[in-house]
Design a protein around this motif. Structure first.
Motif, short mmCIF file in Angstrom:
data_model
loop_
_atom_site.label_atom_id
_atom_site.label_comp_id
_atom_site.label_asym_id
_atom_site.label_seq_id
_atom_site.Cartn_x
_atom_site.Cartn_y
_atom_site.Cartn_z
N ASP A 17 0.86 -1.19 0.00
CA ASP A 17 0.00 0.00 0.00
C ASP A 17 0.89 1.24 0.00
O ASP A 17 2.12 1.12 -0.12
CB ASP A 17 -1.00 -0.01 1.17
N GLY A 18 0.28 2.40 0.13
CA GLY A 18 1.05 3.64 0.04
C GLY A 18 2.13 3.78 1.09
O GLY A 18 3.12 4.49 0.88
N SER A 19 1.97 3.10 2.22
CA SER A 19 2.97 3.21 3.29
C SER A 19 4.32 2.65 2.87
O SER A 19 5.35 2.96 3.48
CB SER A 19 2.48 2.51 4.56
N SER A 20 4.35 1.83 1.82
CA SER A 20 5.63 1.30 1.34
C SER A 20 6.55 2.39 0.84
O SER A 20 7.77 2.20 0.75
CB SER A 20 5.40 0.25 0.25
N TRP A 21 5.99 3.56 0.55
CA TRP A 21 6.77 4.70 0.06
C TRP A 21 7.18 5.65 1.18
O TRP A 21 7.73 6.73 0.91
CB TRP A 21 5.96 5.49 -0.97
N SER A 22 6.91 5.33 2.44
CA SER A 22 7.07 6.31 3.53
C SER A 22 8.49 6.86 3.63
O SER A 22 8.68 8.06 3.84
CB SER A 22 6.63 5.70 4.86
#
Length: 231
Positions: A17-22
Protein backbone atom coordinates in the motif's frame (compact mmCIF):
# COMPACT_ATOMS: atom_id res chain seq x y z
CA UNK A 1 11.01 26.69 -12.33
CA UNK A 2 11.94 25.59 -8.82
CA UNK A 3 11.92 21.87 -8.06
CA UNK A 4 9.51 22.76 -5.26
CA UNK A 5 6.91 23.54 -7.94
CA UNK A 6 7.06 19.96 -9.23
CA UNK A 7 5.15 17.37 -7.22
CA UNK A 8 5.84 13.65 -7.01
CA UNK A 9 3.06 11.06 -7.04
CA UNK A 10 4.20 7.67 -5.80
CA UNK A 11 2.27 4.55 -6.80
CA UNK A 12 2.51 1.24 -4.94
CA UNK A 13 2.49 -2.17 -6.54
CA UNK A 14 0.93 -5.51 -5.71
CA UNK A 15 0.94 -6.79 -2.13
CA UNK A 16 1.64 -3.32 -0.78
CA UNK A 17 0.00 0.00 0.00
CA UNK A 18 1.05 3.64 0.04
CA UNK A 19 2.97 3.21 3.29
CA UNK A 20 5.63 1.30 1.34
CA UNK A 21 6.77 4.70 0.06
CA UNK A 22 7.07 6.31 3.53
CA UNK A 23 10.87 6.48 3.58
CA UNK A 24 10.95 8.03 0.12
CA UNK A 25 8.26 10.57 1.07
CA UNK A 26 10.39 11.72 4.01
CA UNK A 27 13.47 12.09 1.85
CA UNK A 28 11.66 13.97 -0.90
CA UNK A 29 10.33 16.39 1.70
CA UNK A 30 13.92 17.12 2.73
CA UNK A 31 14.51 18.21 -0.89
CA UNK A 32 11.46 20.46 -0.73
CA UNK A 33 9.45 18.19 -3.01
CA UNK A 34 5.78 17.62 -2.20
CA UNK A 35 4.95 13.92 -2.50
CA UNK A 36 1.65 12.07 -2.46
CA UNK A 37 1.19 8.30 -2.33
CA UNK A 38 -1.68 7.30 -4.59
CA UNK A 39 -3.89 4.50 -3.21
CA UNK A 40 -4.78 1.76 -5.69
CA UNK A 41 -7.62 -0.72 -5.16
CA UNK A 42 -5.69 -3.45 -7.06
CA UNK A 43 -9.02 -4.70 -8.41
CA UNK A 44 -8.39 -4.21 -12.13
CA UNK A 45 -5.95 -2.26 -14.26
CA UNK A 46 -8.58 0.19 -15.53
CA UNK A 47 -9.82 0.74 -11.97
CA UNK A 48 -6.28 1.34 -10.73
CA UNK A 49 -5.65 3.87 -13.50
CA UNK A 50 -8.89 5.65 -12.55
CA UNK A 51 -7.73 5.78 -8.94
CA UNK A 52 -4.38 7.27 -9.98
CA UNK A 53 -6.17 9.84 -12.12
CA UNK A 54 -8.27 10.91 -9.14
CA UNK A 55 -5.09 11.57 -7.19
CA UNK A 56 -3.54 13.48 -10.08
CA UNK A 57 -6.65 15.66 -10.38
CA UNK A 58 -6.00 16.95 -6.87
CA UNK A 59 -2.55 18.28 -7.71
CA UNK A 60 -1.83 21.62 -9.33
CA UNK A 61 1.25 22.03 -11.47
CA UNK A 62 3.62 19.56 -13.09
CA UNK A 63 3.98 16.06 -11.69
CA UNK A 64 6.58 13.30 -11.80
CA UNK A 65 4.85 9.94 -11.32
CA UNK A 66 6.84 7.03 -9.91
CA UNK A 67 5.59 3.46 -9.92
CA UNK A 68 6.90 0.34 -8.19
CA UNK A 69 6.55 -3.11 -9.76
CA UNK A 70 2.97 -3.65 -11.04
CA UNK A 71 2.34 0.10 -10.79
CA UNK A 72 4.54 0.60 -13.84
CA UNK A 73 1.60 -0.56 -15.94
CA UNK A 74 -0.67 1.86 -14.10
CA UNK A 75 1.50 4.96 -14.49
CA UNK A 76 2.03 4.13 -18.16
CA UNK A 77 -1.73 4.04 -18.71
CA UNK A 78 -2.66 7.45 -17.34
CA UNK A 79 -3.45 10.27 -19.75
CA UNK A 80 -3.31 13.06 -17.18
CA UNK A 81 -1.92 16.22 -18.74
CA UNK A 82 0.03 17.31 -15.67
CA UNK A 83 2.29 14.23 -15.77
CA UNK A 84 5.58 15.42 -17.21
CA UNK A 85 7.89 12.46 -16.47
CA UNK A 86 7.71 8.85 -15.35
CA UNK A 87 9.96 6.91 -12.98
CA UNK A 88 9.90 3.12 -13.03
CA UNK A 89 11.25 1.42 -9.89
CA UNK A 90 11.85 -2.28 -10.61
CA UNK A 91 8.59 -1.87 -12.49
CA UNK A 92 6.67 -3.52 -15.28
CA UNK A 93 6.25 -1.53 -18.49
CA UNK A 94 4.03 -3.37 -20.96
CA UNK A 95 3.94 -2.00 -24.49
CA UNK A 96 0.73 -1.40 -26.42
CA UNK A 97 -1.27 -4.62 -26.67
CA UNK A 98 0.68 -6.36 -23.91
CA UNK A 99 -0.59 -7.26 -20.45
CA UNK A 100 1.32 -7.20 -17.18
CA UNK A 101 1.56 -10.99 -17.25
CA UNK A 102 3.28 -10.86 -20.65
CA UNK A 103 6.26 -8.95 -19.27
CA UNK A 104 6.19 -10.42 -15.76
CA UNK A 105 6.62 -13.94 -17.11
CA UNK A 106 8.87 -12.98 -20.01
CA UNK A 107 12.17 -14.07 -18.45
CA UNK A 108 13.37 -17.00 -16.41
CA UNK A 109 11.89 -17.17 -12.92
CA UNK A 110 14.25 -16.88 -9.94
CA UNK A 111 14.51 -20.14 -7.94
CA UNK A 112 13.25 -18.36 -4.82
CA UNK A 113 10.36 -16.60 -6.54
CA UNK A 114 6.97 -17.70 -5.18
CA UNK A 115 4.43 -19.66 -7.16
CA UNK A 116 1.45 -17.38 -7.61
CA UNK A 117 -2.12 -18.54 -7.97
CA UNK A 118 -5.48 -16.88 -7.29
CA UNK A 119 -7.82 -17.84 -4.48
CA UNK A 120 -11.52 -18.57 -5.02
CA UNK A 121 -12.19 -14.81 -5.14
CA UNK A 122 -9.78 -14.28 -8.03
CA UNK A 123 -7.25 -12.59 -5.74
CA UNK A 124 -3.54 -13.35 -5.64
CA UNK A 125 -1.89 -13.21 -2.22
CA UNK A 126 1.86 -13.35 -1.66
CA UNK A 127 2.85 -16.24 0.61
CA UNK A 128 4.20 -14.88 3.89
CA UNK A 129 7.58 -16.54 3.47
CA UNK A 130 7.99 -14.89 0.06
CA UNK A 131 8.52 -11.46 1.58
CA UNK A 132 11.88 -12.48 3.06
CA UNK A 133 12.78 -14.87 0.24
CA UNK A 134 12.01 -12.75 -2.82
CA UNK A 135 9.94 -9.59 -2.31
CA UNK A 136 12.40 -7.76 -0.05
CA UNK A 137 15.27 -10.03 0.93
CA UNK A 138 17.33 -7.05 2.14
CA UNK A 139 14.66 -5.82 4.54
CA UNK A 140 15.04 -5.94 8.30
CA UNK A 141 12.96 -8.34 10.38
CA UNK A 142 10.79 -5.44 11.51
CA UNK A 143 10.24 -4.24 7.94
CA UNK A 144 9.32 -7.74 6.83
CA UNK A 145 6.80 -8.05 9.64
CA UNK A 146 5.09 -4.86 8.51
CA UNK A 147 5.22 -5.70 4.80
CA UNK A 148 3.60 -9.04 5.43
CA UNK A 149 0.98 -7.65 7.80
CA UNK A 150 -0.23 -4.88 5.49
CA UNK A 151 -0.11 -6.77 2.20
CA UNK A 152 -3.02 -6.25 -0.15
CA UNK A 153 -3.91 -8.87 -2.75
CA UNK A 154 -4.02 -8.12 -6.44
CA UNK A 155 -6.83 -9.25 -8.71
CA UNK A 156 -6.09 -11.56 -11.60
CA UNK A 157 -7.76 -9.00 -13.87
CA UNK A 158 -4.98 -6.51 -13.10
CA UNK A 159 -2.38 -8.61 -14.83
CA UNK A 160 -4.43 -9.90 -17.75
CA UNK A 161 -5.70 -6.63 -19.24
CA UNK A 162 -3.84 -5.38 -22.32
CA UNK A 163 -2.68 -1.77 -22.19
CA UNK A 164 -3.13 0.95 -24.78
CA UNK A 165 -0.43 3.30 -26.01
CA UNK A 166 1.79 3.77 -22.96
CA UNK A 167 2.61 7.25 -21.77
CA UNK A 168 6.33 6.47 -21.78
CA UNK A 169 6.19 6.79 -25.57
CA UNK A 170 5.31 10.47 -25.13
CA UNK A 171 7.06 11.49 -21.88
CA UNK A 172 10.64 11.22 -20.65
CA UNK A 173 11.13 8.24 -18.37
CA UNK A 174 13.62 6.96 -15.84
CA UNK A 175 14.12 3.31 -14.88
CA UNK A 176 15.76 1.98 -11.73
CA UNK A 177 16.74 -1.60 -12.53
CA UNK A 178 17.05 -3.83 -9.47
CA UNK A 179 19.94 -6.18 -10.18
CA UNK A 180 19.10 -8.48 -7.24
CA UNK A 181 15.39 -8.63 -7.97
CA UNK A 182 13.90 -12.08 -7.37
CA UNK A 183 10.37 -11.17 -8.47
CA UNK A 184 10.95 -9.47 -11.84
CA UNK A 185 13.91 -10.76 -13.80
CA UNK A 186 16.58 -8.01 -14.06
CA UNK A 187 17.10 -8.94 -17.72
CA UNK A 188 13.41 -8.21 -18.31
CA UNK A 189 13.83 -4.85 -16.59
CA UNK A 190 16.72 -3.97 -18.89
CA UNK A 191 14.69 -5.09 -21.93
CA UNK A 192 11.79 -2.85 -20.96
CA UNK A 193 14.00 0.11 -20.09
CA UNK A 194 15.83 -0.14 -23.43
CA UNK A 195 12.70 -0.20 -25.57
CA UNK A 196 11.32 2.73 -23.54
CA UNK A 197 14.53 4.66 -24.21
CA UNK A 198 14.56 5.38 -20.49
CA UNK A 199 17.37 6.92 -18.50
CA UNK A 200 18.61 3.83 -16.68
CA UNK A 201 20.05 3.62 -13.17
CA UNK A 202 21.15 0.10 -12.26
CA UNK A 203 21.72 -0.79 -8.60
CA UNK A 204 22.43 -3.92 -6.58
CA UNK A 205 19.10 -3.76 -4.78
CA UNK A 206 16.20 -6.14 -4.24
CA UNK A 207 12.69 -5.96 -5.67
CA UNK A 208 11.51 -3.40 -3.12
CA UNK A 209 14.17 -0.65 -2.89
CA UNK A 210 11.48 1.86 -1.90
CA UNK A 211 11.79 0.14 1.51
CA UNK A 212 15.29 -1.31 1.51
CA UNK A 213 17.22 1.36 -0.46
CA UNK A 214 15.16 4.57 -0.23
CA UNK A 215 18.12 6.88 -0.88
CA UNK A 216 18.75 5.21 -4.23
CA UNK A 217 15.09 5.57 -5.22
CA UNK A 218 14.89 9.15 -4.00
CA UNK A 219 17.92 10.16 -6.05
CA UNK A 220 16.33 8.92 -9.26
CA UNK A 221 13.05 10.72 -8.55
CA UNK A 222 14.89 13.93 -7.68
CA UNK A 223 16.80 13.69 -10.98
CA UNK A 224 13.50 13.44 -12.84
CA UNK A 225 12.00 16.35 -10.88
CA UNK A 226 15.04 18.51 -11.61
CA UNK A 227 14.77 17.70 -15.32
CA UNK A 228 11.11 18.72 -15.37
CA UNK A 229 11.85 21.90 -13.41
CA UNK A 230 14.64 22.84 -15.81
CA UNK A 231 12.37 22.89 -18.88
Amino acid sequence: MSIGNVSAVLVHGAWADGSSWSKVVERLKAYGIHAVAAPLPLTGLHEDVAALNRTLERIDGPVVVAGHAYAGAVIGSTRAGNVKALVYVAALAPAEGEAVSDVFYRGETHPLAPTLSPDRHGLIWLPEEAFAAAFAQHASAQELTVLSAIQRPISVSCIGEAVGRPLWMDRPSWFLTAEQDRMINPDTQHFMAQRMNARVHSHEVDHTPIVTAPDVVTNVIVEAVQAVAAR
